[in-house]
Write a protein that holds these residues in place. Structure first.
Motif, short mmCIF file in Angstrom:
data_model
loop_
_atom_site.label_atom_id
_atom_site.label_comp_id
_atom_site.label_asym_id
_atom_site.label_seq_id
_atom_site.Cartn_x
_atom_site.Cartn_y
_atom_site.Cartn_z
N GLU A 29 0.84 -1.21 0.00
CA GLU A 29 0.00 0.00 0.00
C GLU A 29 0.88 1.26 0.00
O GLU A 29 0.54 2.26 -0.64
CB GLU A 29 -0.94 0.01 1.21
N SER A 75 2.02 1.73 -3.43
CA SER A 75 0.94 2.34 -4.23
C SER A 75 0.96 3.85 -4.05
O SER A 75 0.83 4.61 -5.02
CB SER A 75 -0.44 1.83 -3.80
N TYR A 122 1.56 6.62 -7.12
CA TYR A 122 0.62 7.66 -7.55
C TYR A 122 1.17 9.07 -7.32
O TYR A 122 0.83 9.98 -8.07
CB TYR A 122 -0.74 7.46 -6.87
N GLN A 144 -5.26 10.42 -4.86
CA GLN A 144 -5.09 8.97 -4.80
C GLN A 144 -3.93 8.59 -3.87
O GLN A 144 -4.02 7.63 -3.10
CB GLN A 144 -4.84 8.42 -6.22
N GLU A 150 -4.11 6.20 -0.58
CA GLU A 150 -3.23 5.04 -0.35
C GLU A 150 -2.55 5.13 1.03
O GLU A 150 -2.33 4.11 1.68
CB GLU A 150 -2.18 4.91 -1.45
N HIS A 198 -4.92 3.78 3.39
CA HIS A 198 -4.91 2.31 3.34
C HIS A 198 -3.70 1.77 4.13
O HIS A 198 -3.82 0.83 4.90
CB HIS A 198 -4.84 1.81 1.89
N HIS A 237 -2.28 -2.14 -11.79
CA HIS A 237 -1.77 -2.18 -10.42
C HIS A 237 -2.92 -2.46 -9.43
O HIS A 237 -2.77 -3.28 -8.52
CB HIS A 237 -1.07 -0.87 -10.06
N GLU A 238 -4.04 -1.80 -9.65
CA GLU A 238 -5.18 -2.01 -8.73
C GLU A 238 -5.72 -3.44 -8.84
O GLU A 238 -6.20 -4.00 -7.85
CB GLU A 238 -6.28 -0.98 -8.99
N ILE A 280 -3.61 -5.41 -6.63
CA ILE A 280 -3.98 -5.16 -5.22
C ILE A 280 -5.25 -5.95 -4.87
O ILE A 280 -5.34 -6.56 -3.79
CB ILE A 280 -4.19 -3.65 -4.96
N GLN A 285 -11.80 -1.89 -3.24
CA GLN A 285 -11.15 -2.23 -4.50
C GLN A 285 -12.12 -2.18 -5.68
O GLN A 285 -11.72 -1.91 -6.81
CB GLN A 285 -10.47 -3.61 -4.41
N GLU A 303 -12.02 1.41 -6.62
CA GLU A 303 -10.72 1.78 -7.20
C GLU A 303 -10.66 1.37 -8.68
O GLU A 303 -10.29 2.15 -9.54
CB GLU A 303 -9.57 1.08 -6.45
FE1 OFO Z 1 -4.87 0.78 -1.68
O1 OFO Z 1 -5.89 0.58 -3.17
FE2 OFO Z 1 -4.96 1.30 -4.52
O2 OFO Z 1 -3.39 0.44 -4.35
#
Ligand code: OFO
Length: 173
Positions: free
Chosen positions: A17, A20, A24, A46, A50, A53, A93-94, A97, A127, A130
């Motif tokens: 995380e 991530s 971004y 974003q 993250e 998260h 990438h998401e 995740i 998610q 996202e």
């Molecule tokens: Fe944490 O959801 Fe995007 O990586």
């Protein structure tokens, strides 16, 4: 009390995380360099999400009595050709995740770890949003192609995105 196996898996994901967030923040900088201030705003929001998260995992592990391990941060890419490329990479990438969250949830079920199942539920739902956000933007960017006016209109919309702290977020954010 969670198992060492579960704690290690959650700790590993916590580091992802953070990766991530860095990914971004770098995309925000690249957007800025392209003259796309709205996209830079979108990716900065974003980045902040993250970090939320990341802190959710951090706090959960701390509250479970775990001394967390921060991995060395991996360098993130900082060259992209188009905004569309950035969003295609963001979606990929998401999706990774999402798979990791699903694997963690499956592990929690197998270990009958109800606390971790409940903790991970928020991320399962998150998610969906996202990936959906990324798909929407990819569709719009494909519609306008390389039409500068169209890209600037999308950039203007992206500039409207506002960071809001989700309820129950750890106070350190
Ligand atoms: Fe944490 O959801 Fe995007 O990586």
């Amino acid at each position: 009390m969670i198992s060492k196996k579960m704690a290690d898996a959650l700790n590993k994901h916590m580091n992802l995380e953070l990766y991530s967030a860095h990914l971004y923040l770098s995309m925000a900088s690249c957007s800025n360099e392209m003259g796309l201030k709205g996209a830079a705003n979108w990716f900065t929001v974003q980045y902040r999400e993250e970090m939320v998260h990341f802190f959710k995992f951090y706090t959960y592990l701390i509250e479970q009595g775990i001394n967390i391990t921060l991995a060395a941060s991996k360098a993130v890419p900082n060259t992209y050709t188009t905004l569309l490329e950035m969003f295609e990479k963001t979606l990929a990438h998401e999706q990774l995740i999402t798979k990791c969250i699903n694997d963690l949830s499956e592990q929690a079920v197998q270990e009958k770890d109800h606390a971790s199942q409940i903790f991970l539920q928020w991320f399962v739902t998150e998610q969906i949003e996202e990936e959906n956000n990324d798909r929407d933007l990819i569709a719009k960017l494909k519609l306008v192609g390389d039409n500068g006016h169209g890209i600037l209109m999308i950039d203007g919309e992206m500039g409207q995105r506002v960071f809001t702290i989700p309820p129950g977020t750890p106070v350190m954010i």
